[in-house]
Design a protein around this motif. Structure first.
Motif, short mmCIF file in Angstrom:
data_model
loop_
_atom_site.label_atom_id
_atom_site.label_comp_id
_atom_site.label_asym_id
_atom_site.label_seq_id
_atom_site.Cartn_x
_atom_site.Cartn_y
_atom_site.Cartn_z
N VAL A 122 0.83 -1.22 0.00
CA VAL A 122 0.00 0.00 0.00
C VAL A 122 0.86 1.26 0.00
CG1 VAL A 122 -1.93 -1.14 1.14
CG2 VAL A 122 -0.16 -0.05 2.52
N ARG A 123 2.14 1.12 -0.26
CA ARG A 123 3.03 2.27 -0.27
C ARG A 123 2.71 3.19 -1.44
NH1 ARG A 123 8.85 2.70 -1.26
NH2 ARG A 123 8.47 0.94 -2.63
N THR A 124 2.69 4.47 -1.18
CA THR A 124 2.42 5.46 -2.23
C THR A 124 3.50 6.54 -2.19
OG1 THR A 124 1.01 6.75 -0.74
CG2 THR A 124 -0.06 5.08 -2.13
N ALA A 125 3.55 7.31 -3.29
CA ALA A 125 4.53 8.40 -3.39
C ALA A 125 3.81 9.69 -3.72
CB ALA A 125 5.57 8.07 -4.45
N VAL A 126 4.34 10.78 -3.17
CA VAL A 126 3.78 12.11 -3.40
C VAL A 126 4.91 13.04 -3.81
CG1 VAL A 126 2.60 14.07 -2.37
CG2 VAL A 126 1.94 11.75 -1.73
N GLU A 127 4.70 13.81 -4.87
CA GLU A 127 5.69 14.80 -5.26
C GLU A 127 5.66 15.94 -4.26
OE1 GLU A 127 7.07 17.54 -9.06
OE2 GLU A 127 5.27 16.29 -9.22
N ILE A 128 6.78 16.20 -3.62
CA ILE A 128 6.82 17.16 -2.52
C ILE A 128 6.47 18.56 -2.99
CG2 ILE A 128 8.37 18.26 -0.84
CD1 ILE A 128 9.91 15.62 -0.70
#
Length: 391
Positions: free
Chosen positions: A127-133
């Motif tokens: 369930v890991r996700t990434a967000v552009e800071i």
């Protein structure tokens, strides 16, 4: 431009010097002050290079060019008089350093790659996700690939060294570097290495005030805790030394972890005990531990060596010698069978005779349960290996 044809220089000619220089430097290093490109006497003394270590790409680039140039040097009389066919005696190939890739969200066929520092990871596992800071928008987590500028999956060594230290970065790389296998760079992995750096310093710093003075002779008798640590230290020293010689650095790191666990366990006993044998064993184990980390974490090693009371350099110390007697356990574990089926195991003194082993085996709970009150018709003892009870 080329002086003969006046054509512009190409990328290949621009980079030719790099390949030429790096393909014969090992021969030049044998006599760096010689007025000729190489010195035959020096080459005969030093060559071949004992060990070539390189990543997978080296096998088809630098290594290939080096071997070609050495043969060319032999043909031109620059490779010594011993007529070596190969410049390197042994090859050890390392894996690549790899990292996840990150992209801006969307369906564009040409992805817009993001640096790891431009992404914030949330959650764990599947369930890991990434967000552009910068934008707060979701980012895509791509495949794990070798680090490259084109896909921006790079880690700046200066950032890692500035935050964790050079020793931590080196320890992480060595702890996860079996031959011919890629090393995945992860923040969690580096943090774990950082905790080990702090742990070793803490063990040394806190134990320093309880250790026996430097140069204290080994006590005539070692009690249980001191003997446990003494044996563990010599086993680790022997195993780490052999692992380093075999270039199995990840195995050496694992063995150092094991010794630190024993050291910490026994050290806690020293806080409530003042036995001189325990203080001596702690001193020996701590010095061994510091010497073992020295090749892999030299800065920490030097600091710990000074904390132990030495005003010499750890790098100048010879590798300690393990006591062969400490490499063999006094007790062994023997499997015990009843009619050929394993029922229990017996921990017993290695020097115990067959009669003692037989009597101890018949008292094991698993064996008594399997016999169910029946007498044993025969007991077969294979010394230091197995016991088979026949009903």
């Amino acid at each position: 431009p080329c002086p003969k044809c006046a054509k512009p220089a190409t990328r290949e000619t621009d980079t030719m010097d790099t390949f030429v220089d790096s393909s014969w430097y090992y021969a030049r290093f044998t006599a760096p002050d010689a007025i000729t490109p190489t010195d035959k006497d020096a080459l005969d003394y030093w060559m071949a290079v004992d060990q070539y270590i390189g990543g997978i790409e080296h096998a088809i680039l630098h290594l290939l060019y080096s071997r070609f140039f050495y043969r060319a040097m032999a043909a031109t009389g620059h490779a010594g008089r011993t007529n070596l066919r190969e410049p390197f005696a042994a090859l050890f190939t390392q894996g690549m350093v790899v990292h996840e890739t990150y992209m801006r969200g969307g369906t564009d066929q040409r992805p817009e790659w993001l640096l790891p520092t431009e992404v914030r990871l949330e959650g764990e596992g599947a369930v890991r996700t990434a967000v552009e800071i910068a934008t707060g928008q979701p980012a895509m987590i791509g495949s794990i690939e070798k680090m490259s500028k084109s896909k921006k999956n790079l880690v700046d060594p200066d950032d890692i060294i500035g935050h964790y230290g050079a020793d931590c970065a080196r320890w992480f790389m060595l702890s996860d570097s079996p031959p011919d296998r890629d090393v995945q760079w992860t923040e969690a992995g580096v943090e774990g290495a950082g905790r080990m750096v702090q742990r070793i310093w803490r063990l040394t710093d806190e134990a320093a005030v309880r250790l026996a003075p430097r140069g204290t002779a080994q006590p005539a008798m070692l009690q249980e805790a001191a003997l446990e640590l003494h044996r563990a230290a010599h086993k680790a020293l022997d195993a780490v030394g052999r692992s380093i010689e075999a270039l199995r650095f990840n195995v050496a790191v694992a063995q150092i972890y094991e010794l630190s666990n024993v050291f910490q366990s026994v050290r806690s006993k020293a806080e409530t005990a003042s036995a001189p044998d325990l203080g001596w064993a702690l001193r020996e184990a701590n010095e061994f531990l510091v010497q073992m980390i020295g090749p892999m974490m030299p800065h920490l090693g030097e600091e710990c060596w000074a904390r132990l009371g030495y005003n010499t350099l750890l790098a100048d110390q010879p590798w300690p010698k393990a006591d062969p007697a400490m490499l063999v356990d006094d007790t062994i574990v023997i499997a015990v069978q009843v009619n050929g089926k394993r029922r229990d195991e017996l921990r017993i003194d290695r020097a115990a005779d067959s009669a003692t082993v037989e009597a101890a085996a018949l008292q094991l709970e698993g064996v008594r349960r399997a016999l169910a009150g029946k007498p044993a018709r025969k007991v077969i003892v294979v010394p230091q290996r197995i016991v088979n009870v026949v009903v």
